[in-house]
Design a protein around this motif. Structure first.
Motif, short mmCIF file in Angstrom:
data_model
loop_
_atom_site.label_atom_id
_atom_site.label_comp_id
_atom_site.label_asym_id
_atom_site.label_seq_id
_atom_site.Cartn_x
_atom_site.Cartn_y
_atom_site.Cartn_z
N GLN A 13 -14.54 -3.03 -51.00
CA GLN A 13 -13.75 -4.25 -51.13
C GLN A 13 -13.31 -4.76 -49.77
O GLN A 13 -13.22 -3.98 -48.80
CB GLN A 13 -12.52 -3.97 -52.00
N PRO A 14 -13.05 -6.05 -49.66
CA PRO A 14 -12.52 -6.59 -48.40
C PRO A 14 -11.28 -5.81 -47.97
O PRO A 14 -10.42 -5.48 -48.78
CB PRO A 14 -12.17 -8.04 -48.75
N GLY A 15 -11.24 -5.51 -46.68
CA GLY A 15 -10.15 -4.71 -46.13
C GLY A 15 -10.43 -3.22 -46.12
O GLY A 15 -9.67 -2.44 -45.51
N GLY A 16 -11.49 -2.81 -46.76
CA GLY A 16 -11.83 -1.39 -46.84
C GLY A 16 -12.54 -0.89 -45.60
O GLY A 16 -12.74 -1.61 -44.62
N SER A 17 -12.94 0.38 -45.67
CA SER A 17 -13.56 1.05 -44.53
C SER A 17 -14.83 1.79 -44.96
O SER A 17 -14.96 2.21 -46.11
CB SER A 17 -12.59 2.07 -43.91
N LEU A 18 -15.74 1.93 -44.01
CA LEU A 18 -16.92 2.75 -44.17
C LEU A 18 -17.24 3.38 -42.82
O LEU A 18 -16.91 2.82 -41.78
CB LEU A 18 -18.13 1.92 -44.62
N ARG A 19 -17.92 4.53 -42.88
CA ARG A 19 -18.41 5.18 -41.67
C ARG A 19 -19.91 5.37 -41.79
O ARG A 19 -20.38 6.08 -42.68
CB ARG A 19 -17.74 6.52 -41.45
N LEU A 20 -20.64 4.73 -40.90
CA LEU A 20 -22.08 4.85 -40.87
C LEU A 20 -22.51 5.95 -39.91
O LEU A 20 -21.84 6.19 -38.89
CB LEU A 20 -22.72 3.53 -40.44
#
Length: 119
Positions: A13-20
């Motif tokens: 969702q907008p505002g969220g985070s991910l780590r690639l």
């Protein structure tokens, strides 16, 4: 041969985070500047962030302050921590050798990892 394998994408969702993550092999990883590049639907590839062999980092204006690039030379892995994600960050993300000026000289690409930012 050179191999780059990206992972860690997903729907957020907008505002969220991910780590690639990007696992590299077939070349002296620690000696190369590395970059993250993305390609949104219907658009060309866009440089996002780079890190040199001394761990100096650079970012495009569109992600500065939200994304953090890092590397683990022992594990031959490149990372991109993405915070405060926006819908316009939706794209396939690729890692590649090179910095913001040379990344498009390299022809070996992984499969990329899809990042979708949507509510």
């Amino acid at each position: 041969q050179v191999q780059l394998v990206e992972s860690g994408g997903g729907l957020v969702q907008p505002g969220g985070s991910l780590r690639l993550s990007c696992a590299a092999s077939g070349f002296p990883f620690g000696s190369y500047a590395m970059s993250w590049v993305r390609q949104a639907p219907g658009k060309g590839r866009e440089w996002v962030s780079g890190i040199n062999s001394a761990r100096g980092t650079t970012y495009s204006d569109s992600v500065k302050g939200r994304f953090t690039i890092s590397r683990d030379n022992a594990e031959k892995t490149l990372y991109l921590q993405m915070n405060a994600l926006k819908p316009e960050d939706t794209a396939v993300y690729y890692c590649t050798r090179g910095d913001r000026y040379t990344w498009n000289l390299y022809r070996t690409w992984g499969q990329g990892t899809q990042v979708t930012v949507s509510s």
